[in-house]
Design a protein around this motif. Structure first.
Motif, PDB file in Angstrom:
ATOM      1  N   SER A 271      11.958 -16.914   1.932  1.00 47.16           N
ATOM      2  CA  SER A 271      12.792 -15.999   1.151  1.00 47.16           C
ATOM      3  C   SER A 271      12.177 -14.609   1.037  1.00 47.16           C
ATOM      4  O   SER A 271      12.893 -13.614   0.934  1.00 47.16           O
ATOM      5  CB  SER A 271      13.021 -16.569  -0.256  1.00 47.16           C
ATOM      6  N   GLN A 272      10.852 -14.541   1.044  1.00 46.77           N
ATOM      7  CA  GLN A 272      10.165 -13.246   0.939  1.00 46.77           C
ATOM      8  C   GLN A 272       8.779 -13.361   1.537  1.00 46.77           C
ATOM      9  O   GLN A 272       8.078 -14.349   1.349  1.00 46.77           O
ATOM     10  CB  GLN A 272      10.053 -12.813  -0.528  1.00 46.77           C
ATOM     11  N   PHE A 273       8.397 -12.349   2.295  1.00 48.40           N
ATOM     12  CA  PHE A 273       7.044 -12.262   2.844  1.00 48.40           C
ATOM     13  C   PHE A 273       6.775 -10.778   3.033  1.00 48.40           C
ATOM     14  O   PHE A 273       7.231 -10.165   3.995  1.00 48.40           O
ATOM     15  CB  PHE A 273       6.956 -13.029   4.156  1.00 48.40           C
ATOM     16  N   THR A 274       6.058 -10.172   2.096  1.00 46.51           N
ATOM     17  CA  THR A 274       5.854  -8.724   2.110  1.00 46.51           C
ATOM     18  C   THR A 274       4.392  -8.375   1.896  1.00 46.51           C
ATOM     19  O   THR A 274       3.620  -9.147   1.336  1.00 46.51           O
ATOM     20  CB  THR A 274       6.679  -8.031   1.016  1.00 46.51           C
ATOM     21  N   LEU A 275       4.030  -7.181   2.348  1.00 40.76           N
ATOM     22  CA  LEU A 275       2.692  -6.627   2.164  1.00 40.76           C
ATOM     23  C   LEU A 275       2.854  -5.231   1.583  1.00 40.76           C
ATOM     24  O   LEU A 275       3.514  -4.380   2.182  1.00 40.76           O
ATOM     25  CB  LEU A 275       1.956  -6.574   3.507  1.00 40.76           C
ATOM     26  N   THR A 276       2.248  -5.003   0.425  1.00 34.99           N
ATOM     27  CA  THR A 276       2.473  -3.758  -0.312  1.00 34.99           C
ATOM     28  C   THR A 276       1.147  -3.169  -0.785  1.00 34.99           C
ATOM     29  O   THR A 276       0.361  -3.864  -1.437  1.00 34.99           O
ATOM     30  CB  THR A 276       3.364  -4.014  -1.544  1.00 34.99           C
ATOM     31  N   PRO A 277       0.870  -1.898  -0.501  1.00 34.51           N
ATOM     32  CA  PRO A 277      -0.330  -1.272  -1.048  1.00 34.51           C
ATOM     33  C   PRO A 277      -0.180  -1.090  -2.554  1.00 34.51           C
ATOM     34  O   PRO A 277       0.936  -0.887  -3.056  1.00 34.51           O
ATOM     35  CB  PRO A 277      -0.399   0.077  -0.328  1.00 34.51           C
ATOM     36  N   ALA A 278      -1.264  -1.200  -3.267  1.00 33.72           N
ATOM     37  CA  ALA A 278      -1.215  -1.068  -4.721  1.00 33.72           C
ATOM     38  C   ALA A 278      -0.563   0.248  -5.107  1.00 33.72           C
ATOM     39  O   ALA A 278      -0.950   1.319  -4.633  1.00 33.72           O
ATOM     40  CB  ALA A 278      -2.631  -1.147  -5.298  1.00 33.72           C
ATOM     41  N   GLY A 279       0.472   0.167  -5.946  1.00 34.17           N
ATOM     42  CA  GLY A 279       1.176   1.345  -6.403  1.00 34.17           C
ATOM     43  C   GLY A 279       2.142   1.921  -5.399  1.00 34.17           C
ATOM     44  O   GLY A 279       2.712   2.997  -5.631  1.00 34.17           O
ATOM     45  N   GLY A 280       2.359   1.245  -4.274  1.00 37.07           N
ATOM     46  CA  GLY A 280       3.232   1.780  -3.246  1.00 37.07           C
ATOM     47  C   GLY A 280       4.427   0.891  -2.974  1.00 37.07           C
ATOM     48  O   GLY A 280       4.807   0.050  -3.783  1.00 37.07           O
ATOM     49  N   THR A 281       5.018   1.066  -1.812  1.00 33.69           N
ATOM     50  CA  THR A 281       6.162   0.268  -1.393  1.00 33.69           C
ATOM     51  C   THR A 281       5.761  -0.607  -0.207  1.00 33.69           C
ATOM     52  O   THR A 281       4.801  -0.305   0.510  1.00 33.69           O
ATOM     53  CB  THR A 281       7.348   1.161  -0.989  1.00 33.69           C
ATOM     54  N   ALA A 282       6.511  -1.672   0.004  1.00 31.58           N
ATOM     55  CA  ALA A 282       6.179  -2.621   1.056  1.00 31.58           C
ATOM     56  C   ALA A 282       6.136  -1.935   2.417  1.00 31.58           C
ATOM     57  O   ALA A 282       6.973  -1.078   2.729  1.00 31.58           O
ATOM     58  CB  ALA A 282       7.196  -3.755   1.068  1.00 31.58           C
ATOM     59  N   VAL A 283       5.153  -2.304   3.237  1.00 28.34           N
ATOM     60  CA  VAL A 283       5.018  -1.706   4.556  1.00 28.34           C
ATOM     61  C   VAL A 283       6.065  -2.308   5.497  1.00 28.34           C
ATOM     62  O   VAL A 283       6.518  -3.447   5.319  1.00 28.34           O
ATOM     63  CB  VAL A 283       3.607  -1.944   5.128  1.00 28.34           C
ATOM     64  N   GLU A 284       6.468  -1.534   6.493  1.00 27.24           N
ATOM     65  CA  GLU A 284       7.364  -2.069   7.510  1.00 27.24           C
ATOM     66  C   GLU A 284       6.585  -3.053   8.372  1.00 27.24           C
ATOM     67  O   GLU A 284       5.459  -2.762   8.804  1.00 27.24           O
ATOM     68  CB  GLU A 284       7.907  -0.936   8.378  1.00 27.24           C
ATOM     69  N   TYR A 331      -4.213  -4.291  -0.966  1.00 24.32           N
ATOM     70  CA  TYR A 331      -2.878  -4.685  -0.527  1.00 24.32           C
ATOM     71  C   TYR A 331      -2.494  -6.003  -1.192  1.00 24.32           C
ATOM     72  O   TYR A 331      -3.312  -6.920  -1.304  1.00 24.32           O
ATOM     73  CB  TYR A 331      -2.820  -4.842   0.993  1.00 24.32           C
ATOM     74  N   ASN A 332      -1.244  -6.056  -1.640  1.00 23.78           N
ATOM     75  CA  ASN A 332      -0.722  -7.252  -2.298  1.00 23.78           C
ATOM     76  C   ASN A 332       0.251  -7.965  -1.370  1.00 23.78           C
ATOM     77  O   ASN A 332       1.153  -7.347  -0.799  1.00 23.78           O
ATOM     78  CB  ASN A 332      -0.009  -6.875  -3.601  1.00 23.78           C
ATOM     79  N   VAL A 333       0.060  -9.268  -1.235  1.00 25.25           N
ATOM     80  CA  VAL A 333       0.943 -10.102  -0.421  1.00 25.25           C
ATOM     81  C   VAL A 333       1.825 -10.925  -1.343  1.00 25.25           C
ATOM     82  O   VAL A 333       1.343 -11.508  -2.318  1.00 25.25           O
ATOM     83  CB  VAL A 333       0.150 -11.049   0.501  1.00 25.25           C
ATOM     84  N   SER A 334       3.112 -10.968  -1.047  1.00 28.70           N
ATOM     85  CA  SER A 334       4.050 -11.782  -1.817  1.00 28.70           C
ATOM     86  C   SER A 334       4.780 -12.717  -0.875  1.00 28.70           C
ATOM     87  O   SER A 334       5.375 -12.278   0.115  1.00 28.70           O
ATOM     88  CB  SER A 334       5.055 -10.894  -2.561  1.00 28.70           C
ATOM     89  N   THR A 347       1.333 -15.071  -4.681  1.00 24.93           N
ATOM     90  CA  THR A 347       0.898 -13.689  -4.471  1.00 24.93           C
ATOM     91  C   THR A 347      -0.621 -13.654  -4.430  1.00 24.93           C
ATOM     92  O   THR A 347      -1.286 -14.428  -5.116  1.00 24.93           O
ATOM     93  CB  THR A 347       1.406 -12.754  -5.583  1.00 24.93           C
ATOM     94  N   TRP A 348      -1.163 -12.778  -3.627  1.00 21.67           N
ATOM     95  CA  TRP A 348      -2.607 -12.576  -3.592  1.00 21.67           C
ATOM     96  C   TRP A 348      -2.887 -11.187  -3.045  1.00 21.67           C
ATOM     97  O   TRP A 348      -1.996 -10.509  -2.538  1.00 21.67           O
ATOM     98  CB  TRP A 348      -3.302 -13.654  -2.753  1.00 21.67           C
ATOM     99  N   SER A 349      -4.122 -10.758  -3.162  1.00 26.22           N
ATOM    100  CA  SER A 349      -4.503  -9.390  -2.764  1.00 26.22           C
ATOM    101  C   SER A 349      -5.753  -9.414  -1.906  1.00 26.22           C
ATOM    102  O   SER A 349      -6.595 -10.329  -1.999  1.00 26.22           O
ATOM    103  CB  SER A 349      -4.755  -8.512  -3.991  1.00 26.22           C
ATOM    104  N   PHE A 350      -5.890  -8.414  -1.051  1.00 28.73           N
ATOM    105  CA  PHE A 350      -7.124  -8.195  -0.306  1.00 28.73           C
ATOM    106  C   PHE A 350      -7.341  -6.683  -0.198  1.00 28.73           C
ATOM    107  O   PHE A 350      -6.434  -5.893  -0.438  1.00 28.73           O
ATOM    108  CB  PHE A 350      -7.073  -8.848   1.082  1.00 28.73           C
ATOM    109  N   THR A 351      -8.558  -6.296   0.172  1.00 25.28           N
ATOM    110  CA  THR A 351      -8.910  -4.877   0.251  1.00 25.28           C
ATOM    111  C   THR A 351      -9.385  -4.538   1.647  1.00 25.28           C
ATOM    112  O   THR A 351     -10.277  -5.231   2.199  1.00 25.28           O
ATOM    113  CB  THR A 351     -10.017  -4.528  -0.762  1.00 25.28           C
ATOM    114  N   THR A 352      -8.831  -3.491   2.239  1.00 25.60           N
ATOM    115  CA  THR A 352      -9.242  -3.091   3.581  1.00 25.60           C
ATOM    116  C   THR A 352     -10.584  -2.368   3.545  1.00 25.60           C
ATOM    117  O   THR A 352     -11.017  -1.837   2.518  1.00 25.60           O
ATOM    118  CB  THR A 352      -8.187  -2.177   4.214  1.00 25.60           C
TER     119      THR A 352
END
Length: 355
Positions: A271-284, A331-334, A347-352
């Motif tokens: 239903s959802q699989f997104t990657l979003t930088p903190a405070g931003g919008t989901a990446v394409e 980056y936050n993964v949902s 949901t979980w997060s990792f840092t580049t």
């Protein structure tokens, strides 16, 4: 890599086909070899540990690799990542060490061009395919796989595992349900100059059952709270090339829905699989799945577009950003999916890594 469910069904499942490199200008491979099965099985050496915690191996005997060696570096790096992901540890097999050493020697004598294959009559030949070489070493495999990475320069053993992880196809090494591992990681001197070559063979014998987590588990790479994650994936150095229309991509995010109890016939709906930088919008991004159900259940969508990729593990989904990620960024993964009739919302997060 390897799909396994129970001892009875191991021989019915295929291995992931992939070869080439995931990034950094190297060459990395996960073999495609039909499972090997012999009528008179003999157990591999050493005897593998008993799985615990829902069939997941949490401790293995100390390996016999020399301190400071490339073999020990690669062995420890693979198990460290598998432990973080929740895939379970791999035990050293002297027989798989033998098969990995044999193919390392073959490449050292004949060059990297053949990668997984060997040609009868050439120096060091022990088998055409990885499965043949593993059998020749005395390991009776129900399923098996091989990973190879080479890079210019000396003593870059850590990069072998790092490049396998930062990929679409070769990350399967970290999710495989196999039990045993053999490693051959050394410097060699091809015609192009000094290089590091890592060969890894993994397998489950005909007397073993593969390790998988319990029902409702989701495994992911990058894993939760991971730091120093690469922010770019040089997809055109991986063969077959994922998302071939892209020159380069952002770090792939892979999730595995496979558990000990999930049946191959059970459909999965994302239903959802997104990657979003903190405070931003989901990446394409592209979401790659193996829709066909040949290596696992049918994976369908309840919303996001899914791209069919027959090279992927059948229980996995991989999100590939169409552009490199930002360095030094959280980056936050949902992920929301219906698995075995139950909704999983994770949901979980990792840092580049810093630039």
């Amino acid at each position: 890599m390897v799909k396994s469910r129970s001892l009875a069904s191991l021989v019915l499942l295929s291995l992931l086909a992939a070869c080439g490199g995931g990034g950094g200008g190297g060459s990395q491979v996960v073999a495609t070899n039909p499972p090997v099965s012999n009528p008179t099985p003999t157990p591999p050496t050493p005897t593998p540990p008993s799985p615990t915690d829902g069939n997941i191996v949490t401790t293995v005997p100390a390996p016999t690799y020399l301190p400071g060696s490339g073999n020990l570096n690669v062995f420890n790096a693979i198990n460290a990542l598998r432990g973080k992901i929740g895939s379970g540890l791999l035990a050293q097999s002297l027989q798989l060490d033998k098969s990995a050493d044999a193919h390392w020697s073959y490449i050292n004598q004949n060059g990297i061009q053949e990668v997984h294959g060997e040609t009868a009559g050439k120096p060091g030949f022990t088998g055409v395919r990885a499965g043949d070489r593993i059998a020749a070493a005395g390991y009776n495999a129900a399923v098996s796989g091989e990973a190879i990475y080479s890079t210019n320069g000396a003593d870059k053993y850590a990069s072998c595992v790092g490049e396998w992880a930062n990929s679409v196809y070769h990350v399967a090494l970290l999710f495989a349900s196999t039990i045993d591992i053999g490693v051959s990681a050394n410097n060699f001197t091809p015609a192009s100059g000094q290089s590091t070559l890592c060969v890894v063979d993994i397998a489950t014998s005909t007397t073993q059952s593969g390790q998988l987590p319990g029902a409702g588990s989701i495994r992911a790479y990058p894993y939760a709270n991971q730091v120093d994650v690469p922010y770019v994936f040089f997809n055109r150095t991986e063969t077959p090339t994922p998302v071939p229309d892209l020159t380069e991509a952002g770090t792939p995010v892979t999730v595995s829905f496979e558990t000990r109890s999930l049946a191959v016939t059970t459909p999965i709906a994302i239903s959802q699989f997104t990657l979003t930088p903190a405070g931003g919008t989901a990446v394409e991004a592209r979401i790659l799945v193996n829709k066909g159900g040949k290596l696992g259940p049918v994976i369908a969508t309840n919303g996001p577009a899914l791209t069919d990729d027959q090279q992927l593990l059948g229980f996995a989904a991989t999100l590939v950003p169409v552009q490199r990620l930002k360095p030094g960024t959280v980056y936050n993964v949902s992920l929301i999916a219906v698995v075995d009739g139950k909704t999983i919302d994770k949901t979980w997060s990792f840092t580049t890594a810093a630039q």
